[in-house]
Design a protein around this motif. Structure first.
Motif, short mmCIF file in Angstrom:
data_model
loop_
_atom_site.label_atom_id
_atom_site.label_comp_id
_atom_site.label_asym_id
_atom_site.label_seq_id
_atom_site.Cartn_x
_atom_site.Cartn_y
_atom_site.Cartn_z
N LYS A 66 2.89 9.21 -0.52
CA LYS A 66 4.00 8.82 -1.30
C LYS A 66 4.86 7.64 -0.75
O LYS A 66 5.88 7.09 -1.62
CB LYS A 66 4.81 9.94 -1.90
CG LYS A 66 4.19 11.13 -2.74
CD LYS A 66 5.16 12.06 -3.15
CE LYS A 66 4.57 13.01 -4.04
NZ LYS A 66 5.50 14.19 -4.74
N THR A 107 -9.08 1.94 -1.34
CA THR A 107 -8.41 3.42 -0.86
C THR A 107 -9.03 3.46 0.53
O THR A 107 -10.19 2.86 0.96
CB THR A 107 -8.89 4.60 -1.54
OG1 THR A 107 -10.42 4.85 -1.38
CG2 THR A 107 -8.49 4.42 -3.05
N SER A 166 4.74 -1.58 -7.68
CA SER A 166 3.82 -0.56 -7.82
C SER A 166 4.22 0.90 -7.92
O SER A 166 5.22 0.90 -7.46
CB SER A 166 2.93 -0.56 -6.42
OG SER A 166 1.75 -0.04 -6.60
N ARG A 167 3.28 1.63 -8.38
CA ARG A 167 3.82 3.15 -8.80
C ARG A 167 2.48 3.81 -8.51
O ARG A 167 1.53 3.38 -8.70
CB ARG A 167 4.16 3.30 -10.19
CG ARG A 167 5.29 2.63 -10.84
CD ARG A 167 5.30 2.83 -12.47
NE ARG A 167 4.44 1.90 -13.10
CZ ARG A 167 3.84 2.27 -14.04
NH1 ARG A 167 3.67 3.30 -14.51
NH2 ARG A 167 2.90 1.31 -14.52
N ARG A 168 2.81 5.07 -7.75
CA ARG A 168 1.79 6.06 -7.36
C ARG A 168 2.23 7.48 -7.69
O ARG A 168 2.86 8.09 -7.01
CB ARG A 168 1.28 5.85 -5.86
CG ARG A 168 0.12 6.79 -5.75
CD ARG A 168 -0.37 6.77 -4.28
NE ARG A 168 -1.53 7.34 -4.03
CZ ARG A 168 -2.31 7.90 -2.92
NH1 ARG A 168 -1.59 7.43 -1.84
NH2 ARG A 168 -3.37 8.54 -3.01
N HIS A 202 0.92 -1.30 -0.10
CA HIS A 202 0.04 -0.15 -0.11
C HIS A 202 0.91 1.19 -0.01
O HIS A 202 2.07 1.18 0.50
CB HIS A 202 -0.89 -0.19 1.09
CG HIS A 202 -0.31 0.43 2.57
ND1 HIS A 202 0.41 -0.63 3.29
CD2 HIS A 202 -0.30 1.58 3.37
CE1 HIS A 202 0.65 0.04 4.57
NE2 HIS A 202 0.58 1.20 4.35
N TYR A 203 0.24 2.30 -0.36
CA TYR A 203 0.95 3.75 -0.39
C TYR A 203 0.12 4.46 0.63
O TYR A 203 -1.10 4.54 0.51
CB TYR A 203 0.74 4.44 -1.54
CG TYR A 203 1.94 3.94 -2.77
CD1 TYR A 203 1.70 3.18 -3.89
CD2 TYR A 203 3.01 4.94 -2.61
CE1 TYR A 203 2.81 2.77 -4.71
CE2 TYR A 203 4.14 4.47 -3.67
CZ TYR A 203 3.87 3.53 -4.72
OH TYR A 203 4.71 3.17 -5.51
N CYS A 232 -2.84 4.68 -9.10
CA CYS A 232 -2.06 3.68 -8.61
C CYS A 232 -1.95 2.63 -9.51
O CYS A 232 -3.00 2.27 -10.21
CB CYS A 232 -2.54 3.26 -7.29
SG CYS A 232 -0.84 2.48 -6.34
N CYS A 278 -8.22 -3.04 -5.95
CA CYS A 278 -7.52 -1.87 -5.42
C CYS A 278 -8.42 -1.17 -4.51
O CYS A 278 -9.73 -1.39 -4.67
CB CYS A 278 -7.47 -1.03 -6.67
SG CYS A 278 -6.74 0.80 -6.19
#
Lengths: 109, 114
Positions: B52, B93, B66-68, B48-49, B74, B91
């Motif tokens: 950042k 949030t 993963s990238r955000r 998880h993010y 995301c 996904c």
């Protein structure tokens, strides 16, 4: 980390019947949620209930944090209630939600 | 309506061919999660993010990245998919803060590996 158990694993009801689903957790929690996963895989948040009692239509939930369990009540069940019910908990130390194994509910017409 | 959107709904890839799954949110939530769910099992957190800050689960294979790039988006990258990676990818949030409050899920991407 926190352990989450659910019972029963499977439940079959006739339409109109009531049911109680149970979630036990192994440690103190600051977050406890109930979800319904429909046959298409969508997870719908039913309740955010770290303690106390909440009601939403035919559904209600109670969490007794001191005794480390939560109950989900479904009254006058309908066929659209079928699916898998998950509880998820987050302890006071962790960053992550841990899901229980789920209760698979089938409501027959 | 504010929501969590996942694309595509179904994704088919070949064994070993990189694949990217996407997630966007209009809730302006701080935290975004990726879960893997296999048939008849509970969702399992991959990472998880929090804003950042990236947080990887200890047992998440290196094959998953993963990238955000911003608050709203995301991505889940699977560098070399194997047959065992076939699953539903969810996904979710939540707000930030001490308790993180409610989790909101997208409708998921069902990944098949041929």
């Amino acid at each position: 980390g926190i352990q989450v158990e659910q019972s029963p694993p499977d439940l079959i009801l006739q339409e109109g019947a009531n049911s109680t689903l149970r979630c036990n957790f192994s440690d103190s929690v600051n977050n406890l949620q109930w979800f319904h996963q429909n046959p298409w895989g969508q997870l719908i948040n039913l309740f955010y209930i770290p303690s106390g009692t909440k009601q939403n239509g035919r559904l209600s939930a109670t969490t007794v944090a001191t005794e480390r369990y939560s109950l989900l009540y479904i009254s006058s069940s309908q066929t659209t209630d079928s699916g898998v019910y998950f509880c998820a908990a987050r302890d006071n130390y962790g960053q992550n939600f841990v899901f229980g194994p789920g209760t698979r509910l089938s409501v027959l017409p | 309506d504010a929501m969590v959107i996942q694309n595509p709904r179904y994704q088919v890839t070949q064994f070993g061919k990189p694949v990217t799954l996407s997630c966007s949110q209009t809730l302006n939530h701080n935290v975004m999660y990726w879960y893997q769910q296999k048939s008849s099992q509970a969702p399992k957190l991959l990472f998880h993010y929090y804003d950042k800050d990236f947080n990887n689960e200890a047992d998440t294979p290196d094959n998953f990245q993963s990238r955000r790039p911003n608050t709203s988006f995301c991505f889940l990258d699977i560098r070399s998919p194997g047959l065992g990676d076939a699953a539903m990818y969810l996904c979710a949030t939540s707000r930030g803060g001490a308790t993180l409050e409610k989790l909101f899920f997208g409708s998921g991407t069902q990944l098949s590996v041929l």
